[in-house]
Design a protein around this motif. Structure first.
Motif, mmCIF file in Angstrom:
data_model
loop_
_atom_site.group_PDB
_atom_site.id
_atom_site.type_symbol
_atom_site.label_atom_id
_atom_site.label_comp_id
_atom_site.label_asym_id
_atom_site.label_seq_id
_atom_site.Cartn_x
_atom_site.Cartn_y
_atom_site.Cartn_z
ATOM 1 N N ARG A 136 98.031 -48.770 69.814
ATOM 2 C CA ARG A 136 96.792 -49.255 69.220
ATOM 3 C C ARG A 136 97.055 -49.671 67.768
ATOM 4 N N THR A 137 96.341 -50.670 67.317
ATOM 5 C CA THR A 137 96.497 -51.097 65.919
ATOM 6 C C THR A 137 95.516 -50.381 65.000
ATOM 7 N N ILE A 138 94.452 -49.789 65.588
ATOM 8 C CA ILE A 138 93.492 -49.019 64.791
ATOM 9 C C ILE A 138 93.248 -47.679 65.477
ATOM 10 N N ASN A 139 92.792 -46.718 64.703
ATOM 11 C CA ASN A 139 92.514 -45.387 65.227
ATOM 12 C C ASN A 139 91.195 -45.410 65.983
ATOM 13 N N GLY A 140 91.262 -45.176 67.287
ATOM 14 C CA GLY A 140 90.061 -45.168 68.123
ATOM 15 C C GLY A 140 89.553 -43.779 68.425
ATOM 16 N N ASN A 161 73.029 -43.941 64.077
ATOM 17 C CA ASN A 161 73.976 -44.663 63.231
ATOM 18 C C ASN A 161 75.374 -44.138 63.549
ATOM 19 N N MET A 162 76.102 -44.860 64.388
ATOM 20 C CA MET A 162 77.407 -44.397 64.861
ATOM 21 C C MET A 162 78.560 -45.114 64.167
ATOM 22 N N GLU A 163 78.272 -45.861 63.123
ATOM 23 C CA GLU A 163 79.349 -46.496 62.363
ATOM 24 C C GLU A 163 80.130 -45.419 61.628
ATOM 25 N N LEU A 164 81.451 -45.501 61.692
ATOM 26 C CA LEU A 164 82.286 -44.457 61.097
ATOM 27 C C LEU A 164 82.405 -44.633 59.592
ATOM 28 N N PRO A 165 82.134 -43.595 58.815
ATOM 29 C CA PRO A 165 82.319 -43.671 57.358
ATOM 30 C C PRO A 165 83.793 -43.856 57.006
ATOM 31 N N GLY A 166 84.051 -44.390 55.838
ATOM 32 C CA GLY A 166 85.422 -44.648 55.407
ATOM 33 C C GLY A 166 86.272 -43.424 55.236
ATOM 34 N N PHE A 167 85.634 -42.250 55.040
ATOM 35 C CA PHE A 167 86.450 -41.034 54.869
ATOM 36 C C PHE A 167 87.023 -40.546 56.192
ATOM 37 N N ILE A 168 86.596 -41.135 57.326
ATOM 38 C CA ILE A 168 87.149 -40.768 58.628
ATOM 39 C C ILE A 168 88.182 -41.802 59.087
ATOM 40 N N VAL A 169 87.803 -43.061 59.049
ATOM 41 C CA VAL A 169 88.737 -44.149 59.399
ATOM 42 C C VAL A 169 88.672 -45.216 58.321
ATOM 43 N N LYS A 170 89.813 -45.464 57.692
ATOM 44 C CA LYS A 170 89.877 -46.491 56.654
ATOM 45 C C LYS A 170 89.791 -47.876 57.289
ATOM 46 N N SER A 171 88.950 -48.736 56.735
ATOM 47 C CA SER A 171 88.797 -50.091 57.276
ATOM 48 C C SER A 171 89.920 -50.971 56.768
ATOM 49 N N THR A 189 98.194 -39.651 70.248
ATOM 50 C CA THR A 189 98.951 -39.143 69.112
ATOM 51 C C THR A 189 98.688 -40.019 67.891
ATOM 52 N N TYR A 190 98.726 -39.390 66.728
ATOM 53 C CA TYR A 190 98.493 -40.126 65.491
ATOM 54 C C TYR A 190 99.191 -39.395 64.338
ATOM 55 N N ASN A 191 100.384 -39.861 63.994
ATOM 56 C CA ASN A 191 101.162 -39.265 62.900
ATOM 57 C C ASN A 191 101.224 -37.739 63.004
ATOM 58 N N ASP A 192 101.538 -37.262 64.213
ATOM 59 C CA ASP A 192 101.538 -35.820 64.471
ATOM 60 C C ASP A 192 102.896 -35.175 64.216
ATOM 61 N N ASP A 193 103.507 -35.500 63.085
ATOM 62 C CA ASP A 193 104.824 -34.953 62.774
ATOM 63 C C ASP A 193 104.840 -33.424 62.802
ATOM 64 N N TYR A 194 103.741 -32.821 62.359
ATOM 65 C CA TYR A 194 103.672 -31.368 62.201
ATOM 66 C C TYR A 194 103.720 -30.612 63.535
ATOM 67 N N LYS A 195 103.513 -31.310 64.652
ATOM 68 C CA LYS A 195 103.595 -30.645 65.947
ATOM 69 C C LYS A 195 104.442 -31.418 66.947
ATOM 70 N N PHE A 196 105.283 -32.295 66.423
ATOM 71 C CA PHE A 196 106.033 -33.172 67.311
ATOM 72 C C PHE A 196 107.070 -32.413 68.133
ATOM 73 N N ARG A 197 107.801 -31.529 67.489
ATOM 74 C CA ARG A 197 108.838 -30.773 68.198
ATOM 75 C C ARG A 197 108.218 -29.974 69.354
ATOM 76 N N GLU A 198 107.070 -29.357 69.101
ATOM 77 C CA GLU A 198 106.393 -28.588 70.141
ATOM 78 C C GLU A 198 105.918 -29.491 71.279
ATOM 79 N N TRP A 199 105.404 -30.668 70.924
ATOM 80 C CA TRP A 199 104.922 -31.612 71.948
ATOM 81 C C TRP A 199 106.053 -31.999 72.902
ATOM 82 N N VAL A 200 107.221 -32.290 72.355
ATOM 83 C CA VAL A 200 108.367 -32.642 73.198
ATOM 84 C C VAL A 200 108.685 -31.497 74.159
ATOM 85 N N GLY A 201 108.610 -30.271 73.653
ATOM 86 C CA GLY A 201 108.859 -29.107 74.499
ATOM 87 C C GLY A 201 107.812 -28.927 75.579
ATOM 88 N N HIS A 202 106.536 -29.156 75.222
ATOM 89 C CA HIS A 202 105.465 -29.041 76.212
ATOM 90 C C HIS A 202 105.661 -30.050 77.347
#
Length: 295
Positions: A52-56, A285-295, A1-14
């Motif tokens: 986790r402290t970073i998005n993996g 080149n598998m380094e993630l660009p900044g527009f996907i994960v902010k360093s 999960t990652y800041n999934d507020d928009y589907k949190f209520r449904e997740w609890v139900g699932h």
């Protein structure tokens, strides 16, 4: 999960539908805000929460959960389930019984249906020469398919169950992928072992496809990961002939889409990301660009 507020209520139900069938429930948080993390802790008090402290991405997060599960010798099977998946009551136990019905089954999945319907999204998948997942029986009504079980090339990444020995022998997910095509990688690696993947319609699940702001499409930048990962897997698993084929096929695909994208700016942007991803995957080149994960 990652800041999934928009589907949190449904997740609890699932979760309420399948929680009583589990020995242990593990949630991996990918570095969410303190407020969201507090909501998760309060709503799932009986779960094991990995912070986790970073998005993996999907692969890093799944691996953290799998490793925690494997550290407990009482765990004999591990289920991966996305928080926008609705699994029927009793479905976990049915999937478990199916997994252990054949000693060659390493990873299995339920039939996956479209949101709140009887229309099949996938009943196991084949893998195309271009390394795309090809779901069996896509678009058919469940009642039209007589096959109860089938052996398959691949199963969906966000709803499956594997025996612990599968991960011990096949290995964890490739974290270079971050997200997308992890199912293809796992399937290709499985083919090199004695294990089989299979799907059953005795257990049913629904992919609810809950997106931010009720959107129906992926974010544009995700096309970068899709294109990059296809080329990366071609180089990882195959020789020069297959690499050349995948590169040419993806290049033609995005060129064709770009031509139509001239009349649709959103589509053009997606294909530019896709093209950029293809080039980076080709050179690994598998380094993630900044527009996907902010360093």
């Amino acid at each position: 999960t990652y800041n999934d507020d928009y589907k949190f209520r449904e997740w609890v139900g699932h979760h309420k539908l399948y929680k009583d069938e589990l020995y242990k429930h593990i949630i991996v948080d990918n570095g969410s805000s303190p407020a969201y993390l507090k909501l998760v802790e309060e709503s799932f008090p009986g779960s094991h929460l990995i912070k986790r402290t970073i998005n993996g991405g999907c692969t890093g997060a799944y691996n953290d959960g799998i490793k925690l599960a494997l550290s407990d010798p009482a765990v004999d099977a591990i289920m991966l389930i996305g928080n926008d998946i609705r699994l029927e009551v009793g479905g976990t136990a049915k999937l478990y019984d199916f997994l252990f019905s054949n000693p060659l089954f390493g990873m299995v999945s339920p039939v996956l249906l479209a949101k709140d319907s009887e229309i099949i999204d996938d009943f196991g998948c084949d893998i195309s020469k271009k390394l795309y997942m090809l779901p069996y029986d896509f678009g058919k009504k469940l009642s039209e398919v007589e096959t109860k079980h089938r052996m398959v090339k691949s199963v969906t990444g966000g709803m499956n169950m594997a025996r612990r020995e599968f991960y011990e022998q096949v290995g964890l997910q490739d974290e270079n992928l971050f997200m997308y095509s992890d199912e293809v990688d796992m399937a290709l690696r499985t083919q090199k072992t004695g294990y089989i993947m299979a799907a059953t319609q005795l257990a049913r699940a629904w992919h609810q496809h809950i997106n931010p702001k009720a959107g129906s499409h992926r974010a544009d930048f995700t096309y970068y990961l899709i294109g990059r990962n296809k080329m990366y897997l071609a180089r990882k698993h195959f020789g020069i002939m297959r690499i050349s084929y995948v590169f040419g096929a993806l290049l033609w695909r995005t060129a064709f889409a770009m031509a139509f994208g001239l009349f649709n700016r959103t589509s053009l942007k997606q294909q530019l990301y896709f093209f950029w991803g293809i080039l980076n995957g080709l050179v690994k080149n598998m380094e993630l660009p900044g527009f996907i994960v902010k360093s």
